[in-house]
Design an enzyme around this catalytic site. Structure first.
Site, PDB file in Angstrom:
ATOM      1  CG  ASP A 136      -1.793   1.202   1.378  1.00 46.94           C
ATOM      2  OD1 ASP A 136      -2.325   1.652   0.344  1.00 46.94           O
ATOM      3  OD2 ASP A 136      -1.971   1.722   2.500  1.00 46.94           O
ATOM      4  CB  SER A 137       0.180   4.792  -0.556  1.00 45.98           C
ATOM      5  OG  SER A 137      -0.994   4.830   0.234  1.00 45.98           O
ATOM      6  CE1 TYR A 149       2.657   5.598  -3.286  1.00 45.96           C
ATOM      7  CE2 TYR A 149       1.452   3.724  -4.185  1.00 45.96           C
ATOM      8  CZ  TYR A 149       2.621   4.271  -3.695  1.00 45.96           C
ATOM      9  OH  TYR A 149       3.748   3.484  -3.615  1.00 45.96           O
ATOM     10  N   GLY A 150      -3.070   9.093  -3.442  1.00 44.65           N
ATOM     11  CA  GLY A 150      -4.365   9.575  -3.927  1.00 44.65           C
ATOM     12  C   GLY A 150      -4.335  10.896  -4.694  1.00 44.65           C
ATOM     13  CB  CYS A 197      -2.988   0.702  -2.445  1.00 41.79           C
ATOM     14  SG  CYS A 197      -3.061   2.452  -2.860  1.00 41.79           S
ATOM     15  CG  ASN A 198      -9.507   0.765  -3.182  1.00 46.01           C
ATOM     16  OD1 ASN A 198     -10.384   0.243  -3.840  1.00 46.01           O
ATOM     17  ND2 ASN A 198      -9.299   0.475  -1.914  1.00 46.01           N
ATOM     18  CB  THR A 199      -4.620   5.123  -5.054  1.00 38.06           C
ATOM     19  OG1 THR A 199      -5.540   5.624  -4.085  1.00 38.06           O
ATOM     20  CG2 THR A 199      -4.183   6.243  -5.960  1.00 38.06           C
ATOM     21  CD  GLU A 243      -2.648   8.231   7.252  1.00 35.21           C
ATOM     22  OE1 GLU A 243      -1.883   9.202   7.238  1.00 35.21           O
ATOM     23  OE2 GLU A 243      -2.508   7.223   6.539  1.00 35.21           O
ATOM     24  CB  CYS A 289     -10.022   4.454   0.266  1.00 32.58           C
ATOM     25  SG  CYS A 289      -8.534   5.027   1.101  1.00 32.58           S
ATOM     26  CB  THR A 290      -6.923  -0.141   1.958  1.00 32.15           C
ATOM     27  OG1 THR A 290      -5.863   0.765   1.651  1.00 32.15           O
ATOM     28  CG2 THR A 290      -7.136  -1.054   0.787  1.00 32.15           C
ATOM     29  CG  HIS A 291      -6.513   5.046   5.013  1.00 35.38           C
ATOM     30  ND1 HIS A 291      -5.667   4.729   3.995  1.00 35.38           N
ATOM     31  CD2 HIS A 291      -5.760   5.664   5.961  1.00 35.38           C
ATOM     32  CE1 HIS A 291      -4.443   5.152   4.316  1.00 35.38           C
ATOM     33  NE2 HIS A 291      -4.480   5.717   5.500  1.00 35.38           N
TER      34      HIS A 291
END
Ligand code: DGL
Length: 269
Positions: free
Chosen positions: A13-14, A45-46, A76-78, A157, A189-191
């Site tokens: 992931d980023s 990355y977004g 990571c979706n991005t 975050e 989004c993985t967050h």
């Protein structure tokens, strides 16, 4: 039994958000060895261009293949939205690539109850139009509405979860015209699994809020089983690597992964 069975599953992931996917994989596949790489030197990355996302993702893929990963999970979706083909090309026949978009698209497109699906994610994910193209290719009857929600990643975050600030931001985004009359919402989004409950609450728990981590972990298990690549390890080993280390990254891992983990720094650049 294949010689590669006990080789690790590489996950990247980023940053640390992809740990939500690592967590789901660990729960479902406790025998797998895992190597997680978070590109904290380059996040987010977004907001980046497609070329830049491709160049970072390709380099990480080369690194994970060098670590003998049997499969690479793009958590990571991005990166999944902008670099999936480039990652596959880089991996060639050395590792199977699993992204976080295709398994969710298949899940959504094959369910008959969805007529109008909403997607939220980073700017680079939404602007790529990847979800929409892939859902339409499998099921043209489903209407797709997307909205970039870039405030969510820094909000999570910084620990604004279950409070007035996050409630106000969630309400403001989810009340936009793009997301009205949907019958399912993909957390692209993985967050976002961290705020899944809060998002569900906004919809009075009446909307299907789709979190990709469990779907991706299930997909991975089926794939490893089909390719006879499931691990036979009884004492699995986890490694968590970041391209830039700060105490802050170490502390926020607790938000995304249930166990205490130790980040190691390795700058690939
Ligand atoms: N985890 C990334 C994703 O799933 C979002 C964070 C970023 O912008 O780097 O899209």
């Amino acid at each position: 039994m294949n010689m590669m069975n006990n080789n690790p599953v590489g996950i990247f992931d980023s940053g640390v958000g992809g740990l939500t996917v690592a967590q789901a994989i660990r729960q479902l596949l406790p025998n797998e060895n895992l190597i997680y790489f978070g590109d904290t030197a380059h996040l987010p990355y977004g907001d980046k261009s497609r070329e830049t996302i491709i160049s970072y993702a390709s380099k990480i893929t080369r690194f994970l293949i060098g670590q003998k990963c049997k499969v690479i999970v793009v958590a990571c979706n991005t990166a999944s939205a902008n670099a999936y083909e480039a990652i596959q090309e880089e991996a060639g026949n050395r590792a199977v690539v699993v992204d976080v978009i295709n398994p969710v698209v298949t899940y959504v497109a094959t369910k008959t109850e969805y007529k109008n699906i909403g997607i939220i994610g980073t700017k680079a994910t939404i602007n790529s139009g990847t979800y929409e193209k892939k859902i339409k290719a499998l099921n043209p009857q489903i209407a797709v509405s997307s909205l970039a929600t870039p405030m969510f990643v820094p909000m999570i975050e910084e620990g604004f979860i279950y409070d007035d600030i996050s409630n106000a931001i969630i309400r403001s985004y989810l009340s936009k015209p793009e997301l009205q009359d949907i019958d399912g919402l993909i957390l692209g989004c993985t967050h976002y699994p961290i705020i899944k409950n809060q998002i569900s609450k906004f919809y009075s728990f009446e909307l299907d809020v789709i979190d990709s981590s469990a779907i991706v972990a299930n997909y991975l298990r089926a794939l490893l089983s089909e390719k006879k690549l499931l691990s036979t390890e009884t004492n699995s080993n986890y490694k968590f690597i970041v391209s830039d280390y700060t105490e802050y990254f170490q502390v926020i891992t607790k938000l995304f992964f249930e166990e205490d983990i130790r980040l190691e720094k390795k700058n690939l650049w």
